[in-house]
Design an enzyme around this catalytic site. Sequence first.
Site, mmCIF file in Angstrom:
data_model
loop_
_atom_site.group_PDB
_atom_site.id
_atom_site.type_symbol
_atom_site.label_atom_id
_atom_site.label_comp_id
_atom_site.label_asym_id
_atom_site.label_seq_id
_atom_site.Cartn_x
_atom_site.Cartn_y
_atom_site.Cartn_z
ATOM 1 N N GLY A 98 66.098 19.610 -8.974
ATOM 2 C CA GLY A 98 65.474 18.903 -10.099
ATOM 3 C C GLY A 98 65.181 17.467 -9.728
ATOM 4 C CG ASN A 99 62.297 15.301 -11.211
ATOM 5 O OD1 ASN A 99 62.387 14.774 -12.307
ATOM 6 N ND2 ASN A 99 61.410 16.276 -10.939
#
Length: 690
Positions: free
Chosen positions: A208-209
């Site tokens: 993810g980020n």
Amino acid sequence: MLQGKKIVLGVTGSIAAYKAAILVRLLVKEGAEVQVVMTPSSKEFITPLTLSTLSGRPVLCDFFHSADGAWNSHVELGLWADAMIVAPATASTIGKMVSGVADNLLVTTYLSMKAPVFIAPAMDLDMFAHPSTQKNLQVLRGYGNNIIEPASGELASHLNGKGRMEEPGNIVTVLKDFFLHKASLSGKKVLITAGPTYEKIDPVRFIGNYSSGKMGFALANECALRGADVTLVAGPVSLPTPHPGIHRIDVESASQMYEASMEVFPSCDVAILCAAVADYRPAVTADRKIKRAVQSMTIELEANKDIAAALGGIKRKNQHLIGFALETNNGEINAREKLQKKNLDFIVLNSLEDEGAGFAVDTNKVTIIDKNSSSSFPLKSKREVAHDIISYLSKLLILAVVLLLPMHISAQELNANVTLNTSKVQGTNTEAFDVLRNSLTEFINNRKWTDYSYEEYERINCNFTFVVDGYSDDGTFTVTLMVQSNRPVYGSSYNSTLFKYEDKGIKFTYQPYDRLEFNEDNLDNNLTAVIAFYVYIILGLDMDSMGELGGSDFLNKALNIANNAQNLGDAGWRAGSNTNNRYAVIDDYMNGALEPLRRLMYRYHRLGLDTMYKDANSGRKIIADNMQLLNQVYEDRPLAYFTKLFTEYKQDELVNIFSKGLPEERKSVVSILSNINPSLSDAWDKILEN
Ligand code: CTP
């Protein structure tokens, strides 16, 4: 902008209540009608007398009047208002608004309110920062209310921090801005992607980020506030939907976001791609949790589809696509490359090199880049950044209609030729002039001014010539407007002038891409009020030429505008000050003095001119006989400006018609014309000479 707007101002018990007095004064100065509603405890801080004096209306505080037991209807207030402001809003009132504790008139009014609500909190910094207050504000935002964030500064407690009620001047600006942009996206469908995407590795892990989704959510809120129909495709974020009108689709992975966006986009006008989409996903997702087995492991990744590029590929000519670029280096170069590669209309660059920009923070610093230009904005809250971005978008959309597309003119009442002569102000910002000219053409020709349907051939030919006498870069114009309308003569290619007038010293402000709007019950723009006034005169006099006194409905509309425009601050509207200003023109027409001239409209044009092309002698006779009506106006009101003006703009026509007339007709007409306008005696003599 606030002229005639009805505002309910709720005042609660805070030290900042004294600022409510300034707020009322400013709102009233802007032309708003203000109804103050106070909580019982606010009276400890400011007296109802102060606020009722400033607002010019009794302040409401109790459910019932103590004198006669009459009910103060919060329901009616909810329907009456164009907006409600709660300023100052204490933590306690905010809490009551959240949970519906309706134990005072302010909260019941809030619960009944149909109009948008603005809340300006005021409290100590720790109270403001408390999770309970923050959660309440979040809930109120979720209900569609607008929170006007408090400022930082010295507080009543002498501590310094965030909690001080926003200054009244800034609250008024927020409100003006709201009304200005309120409908700027109405009827538009907007797709927004927001937040991160999670790409599954196994049932408990993902790639993810750090994206929080805050920027995309702020954009969705801004679009919804401006009347757009918003679909928000949100990655995994922990944010409430900011506006009740937003349609939200929650997704997790880039593929799901792609599917949702591709489905929604074809019916949209605009897509704003704010999501931080993972470029890659694991090539295989494990069904079960991957166990730690070896010292190192490799996850094979495969590319996700680029949503922006895919939408750019199917974008139609009338759709707009906006992207974001978060860059760590070479920001503008990379952003421009993406703009081109993804077929975007503009791209918003935020650089991680800038402090306060990027993920998870509440602020952002952006540069908007399009094919030809780039504009940098200072560090602002994400809400303000959203406002800037959507204002940019609104301009683009209006530009698309006004400048780029071939102007679509449906058959409305007027076929106006609009010119803007700027030779006196050369060297200034010509963009403003181009856009204004196009907007004026569109406003005059495309607006539907009546309930009648006009065929193309029935449209009234007219000229609106604006000579710009003064202009400054803040958008202040001074113009002279020359209006003329014509009517075709039956059976010929000849046009006869029905109205001609020159109006000097008209002042207004116009920024490129401002919408030209006109609401006859709420005049707040001098330019559109002036135009509407002349449009109704043109319509009225045209109708007068078709049936005797047939244009009264339209001329009455012009009179209404002149009456309602008294406080627009333009001397041209002032009643009783001049025999030759807008007010005098319509007053003359409607209050009897020019009634014979209105009758002449019909007898001259319809009975006379139209007949002339079938039977010249009888047409001329009709006109000659009825010229007495003109003389009658002159004898009754020698100063009535239009009698003389009529002889001026009909000069060539009259000479032409009567030069061929019978001797007694010529004599009678010349004696009337020389009486009314001796300065044109040379022309009138020509009638006798031939
Ligand atoms: N974007 C998208 N789908 C993707 C990747 C990006 O819609 N799979 C959109 C983003 O929402 C943003 C724009 O494209 O509006 C640019 O995103 P960014 O990640 O900066 O661009 P990339 O093309 O992925 O370039 P980079 O190599 O810098 O990651």
